[in-house]
Scaffold this motif. Structure first.
Motif, mmCIF file in Angstrom:
data_model
loop_
_atom_site.group_PDB
_atom_site.id
_atom_site.type_symbol
_atom_site.label_atom_id
_atom_site.label_comp_id
_atom_site.label_asym_id
_atom_site.label_seq_id
_atom_site.Cartn_x
_atom_site.Cartn_y
_atom_site.Cartn_z
ATOM 1 N N VAL A 5 -11.586 12.286 -4.184
ATOM 2 C CA VAL A 5 -11.856 10.884 -4.482
ATOM 3 C C VAL A 5 -10.597 10.061 -4.309
ATOM 4 C CG1 VAL A 5 -12.531 9.271 -6.295
ATOM 5 C CG2 VAL A 5 -13.737 11.450 -6.052
ATOM 6 N N GLU A 6 -9.484 10.606 -4.805
ATOM 7 C CA GLU A 6 -8.220 9.890 -4.711
ATOM 8 C C GLU A 6 -7.832 9.628 -3.259
ATOM 9 O OE1 GLU A 6 -8.724 12.637 -6.358
ATOM 10 O OE2 GLU A 6 -8.509 12.124 -8.482
ATOM 11 N N GLN A 23 1.704 2.970 -6.353
ATOM 12 C CA GLN A 23 2.767 2.668 -7.310
ATOM 13 C C GLN A 23 2.096 2.277 -8.636
ATOM 14 O OE1 GLN A 23 6.184 2.810 -6.887
ATOM 15 N NE2 GLN A 23 6.330 2.345 -9.071
ATOM 16 N N LEU A 24 1.922 3.220 -9.531
ATOM 17 C CA LEU A 24 1.057 3.029 -10.691
ATOM 18 C C LEU A 24 1.795 2.660 -11.971
ATOM 19 C CD1 LEU A 24 -1.426 6.004 -10.131
ATOM 20 C CD2 LEU A 24 -1.696 3.601 -9.463
ATOM 21 N N THR A 25 3.083 2.837 -12.033
ATOM 22 C CA THR A 25 3.807 2.576 -13.280
ATOM 23 C C THR A 25 4.990 1.646 -13.031
ATOM 24 O OG1 THR A 25 5.192 4.543 -12.961
ATOM 25 C CG2 THR A 25 3.175 4.823 -14.261
ATOM 26 N N GLY A 26 5.486 1.105 -14.148
ATOM 27 C CA GLY A 26 6.645 0.239 -14.080
ATOM 28 C C GLY A 26 6.306 -1.129 -13.540
ATOM 29 N N ILE A 46 -5.871 0.038 -9.079
ATOM 30 C CA ILE A 46 -6.473 0.310 -10.383
ATOM 31 C C ILE A 46 -7.382 1.535 -10.303
ATOM 32 C CG2 ILE A 46 -8.048 -0.595 -12.133
ATOM 33 C CD1 ILE A 46 -6.983 -3.415 -11.418
ATOM 34 N N ALA A 47 -8.226 1.576 -9.261
ATOM 35 C CA ALA A 47 -9.155 2.702 -9.110
ATOM 36 C C ALA A 47 -8.397 4.012 -8.926
ATOM 37 C CB ALA A 47 -10.090 2.451 -7.926
ATOM 38 N N TYR A 48 -7.318 3.979 -8.156
ATOM 39 C CA TYR A 48 -6.521 5.186 -7.940
ATOM 40 C C TYR A 48 -5.910 5.654 -9.261
ATOM 41 C CZ TYR A 48 -3.154 8.353 -5.719
ATOM 42 O OH TYR A 48 -2.422 9.465 -5.341
ATOM 43 N N GLY A 49 -5.419 4.689 -10.065
ATOM 44 C CA GLY A 49 -4.853 5.041 -11.359
ATOM 45 C C GLY A 49 -5.887 5.637 -12.293
ATOM 46 N N GLY A 53 -6.130 9.760 -13.488
ATOM 47 C CA GLY A 53 -5.903 9.970 -14.912
ATOM 48 C C GLY A 53 -4.694 9.258 -15.480
ATOM 49 N N VAL A 54 -3.985 8.490 -14.660
ATOM 50 C CA VAL A 54 -2.829 7.734 -15.153
ATOM 51 C C VAL A 54 -3.291 6.585 -16.052
ATOM 52 C CG1 VAL A 54 -0.821 6.338 -14.477
ATOM 53 C CG2 VAL A 54 -1.474 8.355 -13.121
#
Length: 701
Positions: A5-6, A23-26, A46-49, A53-54
């Motif tokens: 899915v990812e 780029q999911l954080t920071g 957003i969907a990737y995060g 599970g992030v």
């Protein structure tokens, strides 16, 4: 599709979009040009995060500026399997929190939310014995909104308002008094307005640590779209939502900052890396919306301002624009057209739209964009005359506007008692009581829009008086004409050509866009009298250009009314952009409608004298010369016109005016080429009615 899915979520993104999505954080700052797929990038992020599970869906809050944009974001997230993510406007998110926390933070029932300030402001003005009308109240409401989103109070407003255009001509002290009376009245009525929703939420989060902790535990990751449009109040609320955390992704484009008058500022976007030194910055510059020709023009418009700033020794408040790179196949070059007057410009635009529709471009994929809502009337009439449906966006239909309806009532009453037949002056006298003045107001907003509507009626009175002065044109005739035109404005409100102001077109796109009225005084607008204000006008034109996918037409007129002095100049923003234009004002395209051109004198077909007035040029003879047409011919043409009007369900004047019928009856053209030479017979009418007119004349009437 193969893969996890990812992997499927990241598939189909370009390199820069993929960098955003992964780029999911920071802190993350996405500088996204027009048409570069920013919504796609952030929803996939957003969907990737969520899928990796992030993110927990319920702990993500995405905010944007319109309910339509929020709804689109929610739909995309659902399609990507990211259920439970909150996508809302700032106001909607704050109101939801306020409704939940009010009982414990304040106690009792949340006050009622007023949809509009007008009634309360009008009452506050009466308490202060201030004279106001509807347009004044609308401008005062806008000023109060600006003050509140700038986090000003009645006490701090006066100092902060220095240098601002006085709303509705009221000085800052008077506005502050009205602001204070309005706030007191809300307390008396136990109501709040939309800005209060943000202000009270900010107050609760600042004062109640327990509530603030609850909100911050609920939302851990934030995404803000259109970040160049945030106000100081919205930024303060965002800061309180975040606390000391840095889990923030912002997306914006300083070159699309066009709402400064509402309190929006791109400063937060431009200073993001200063506030968050560790922030990642990703630029989206691949334009998937527009053809290379449209993209080149948009880039050139902004580059001209950048070059100008550098020559002056610095960019000042001008942010270095993104250089877009077109990804679509080449298309037609943008067209630049100079017309003799507003009516000729509208007729030419309607003709071109008819051609596009005939070539298969859906009417719903065509837009006419202008600077002020007062410009719509000419295009409403031109489209109606061409039988093309349209819809108005962000404004009332011309004849539905309150000031127009009030004008019709006043004119109808005046017509019953009128004895002096100087119709244009009578119209001016009547409309003066409703706010018409000879000179346009310097302020923007509702007062200016109201004046534009009234000025359009005055202009119409001048035109009809010129065309029909030899026929005993009266105020009663003018009122009847207005009533006929009002009844003709019932074009479909869906699946038609979009008429919209440049501001209301933000966030939208069409296959074909017509940018009209691009003359000095309208673009930039006359009251843009500071460098920053002119820069915002340039950005507004940039937004207009980048709405077009394939077809782009830019036009202006040299005169407001037919036969008027050609004193208008094309917008300074077009210097160097028009074909064969290497410097200011060097390009002049031939007038679109040759019958309107007045550079060569027209002569009376009866006595040969030079025709001096618009009315004489319209019918082709001096007012003193006798009519030389057969009454039988004229009546035959009138009967044909009536039948044609019934068949197409439009008023008779939409087919041809009486003045045009007189010209046809006198000239008795025997070919389409000769018919096309007559004033009032444009390309669209020639195509639709030409053969029928020649058949009537050929019958020997």
């Amino acid at each position: 599709m193969e893969g996890t899915v990812e992997e499927r979520i990241l598939a189909g993104l370009d390199d820069e979009q993929r960098a955003v999505a992964s780029q999911l954080t920071g802190p993350l700052c996405v500088l996204a040009g027009a048409g570069t797929g920013k919504t796609r990038a952030i929803t996939h992020r957003i969907a990737y995060g969520v899928h990796t599970g992030v993110y927990k869906p319920q702990q993500v809050l995405a905010v944007t500026f319109t309910a339509r944009a929020a709804a689109e974001m929610r739909t995309r997230l659902r399609d990507l399997g990211a259920h439970g993510v909150q996508a809302r406007t700032f106001h909607a998110a704050a109101l939801r929190q306020l409704q939940y926390f009010w009982p414990q933070a304040v106690g009792g029932t949340l006050p009622a939310l007023v949809d509009h300030k007008a009634q309360l402001l009008a009452e506050a003005a009466r308490r202060l014995r201030l004279s106001t009308d509807r347009a004044t109240i609308r401008d005062l409401a806008a000023e109060v909104e600006w003050a509140k989103v700038s986090m000003l109070t009645p006490d701090t407003y006066v100092e902060a308002a220095r240098g601002r255009v006085e709303p509705a001509g009221m000085d800052a002290t008077t506005v502050a008094r009205l602001f204070s009376a309005y706030e007191d009245l809300k307390v008396d009525r136990n109501v709040i307005d939309f800005e209060d929703v943000l202000l009270i939420t900010v107050g609760i989060l600042q004062e109640d640590a327990k509530v603030a902790a609850t909100v911050r535990s609920q939302y851990r990751h934030f995404v803000v779209d259109e970040y160049q449009d945030v106000s100081p109040l919205q930024q303060r609320l965002l800061d309180l939502w975040l606390g000391e955390r840095e889990e923030l992704c912002v997306v914006g484009d300083a070159s699309q900052t066009i709402y400064s008058f509402t309190g929006a500022t791109s400063a937060h976007l431009l200073k993001f890396t200063g506030r968050y030194p560790n922030a990642q910055v990703i630029k989206l510059v691949r334009d998937y919306r527009s053809t290379p020709q449209v993209v080149h023009l948009a880039n050139s418009l902004l580059a001209a301002r950048t070059d100008e700033a550098e020559r002056r020794g610095g960019t000042g408040s001008w942010a270095t624009p993104l250089q877009l790179i077109a990804q679509r196949q080449p298309g037609p070059a943008p067209s630049f057209t100079e017309c003799s007057d507003d009516e000729a410009e509208a007729a030419d635009v309607a003709r071109r739209i008819g051609t596009l529709i005939a070539e298969g471009v859906p009417a719903s994929e065509i837009a006419i964009l202008y600077r002020t809502n007062g410009q719509s009337e000419a295009y409403e009439q031109a489209l109606a005359a061409a039988g093309i449906g349209y819809q108005l966006r962000g404004a009332e239909r011309f004849f539905a506007r309150r000031e127009v309806r009030e004008s019709l009532l006043q004119l109808r009453a005046a017509a019953r008692a009128a004895t002096n037949e100087d119709v244009p002056q009578l119209v001016r006298d009547v409309l003066a009581s409703l706010g018409y003045t000879r000179e346009a107001p310097q302020s923007s907003g509702a007062v200016r829009e109201k004046w534009e509507s009234l000025a359009a009626l005055v202009s119409l009175a001048d035109e009809l008086h010129q065309a029909r002065s030899g026929q005993g044109f009266t105020l009663q005739d003018f009122v009847a004409e207005l009533e006929e035109r009002a009844s003709a404005q019932h074009a479909p409100t869906v699946q038609g050509v979009t008429l919209a102001s440049l501001h209301s077109a933000k966030g939208l796109e069409w296959d074909a866009v017509f940018l009209v009225g691009l003359s000095e005084g309208l673009m930039p607008i006359s009251f843009a009298d500071t460098p920053d204000a002119v820069d915002e006008e340039r950005r507004l034109l940039y937004v207009g250009i980048t709405r077009a996918r394939k077809h782009l037409a830019l036009s202006w007129s040299t005169s407001r009314t037919p036969g008027g002095r050609a004193s208008r100049k094309p917008s300074r923003f077009l210097d160097g952009l028009r074909p064969e234009s290497s410097g200011p004002r060097s390009f002049r395209q031939p007038t679109v409608r040759k019958e309107r051109k007045v550079s060569a004198p027209a002569h009376c077909r009866t006595c040969g004298k030079v025709l001096g007035t618009g009315a004489e040029r319209k019918i082709g003879r001096c007012g003193d010369c006798p009519a030389n047409y057969s009454e039988e011919t004229f009546e035959a043409l009138r009967n044909w016109r009536l039948q044609a009007a019934r068949e197409t369900e439009v008023p008779a004047f939409v087919v041809f005016t009486d003045a045009t019928l007189v010209a046809i009856a006198e000239a008795r053209p025997d070919s389409l080429e000769k018919l096309a030479q007559l004033a009032g017979v444009g390309p669209a009418k020639l195509d639709r009615y030409g053969e029928s007119v020649l058949n009537v004349l050929a019958q020997g009437h």
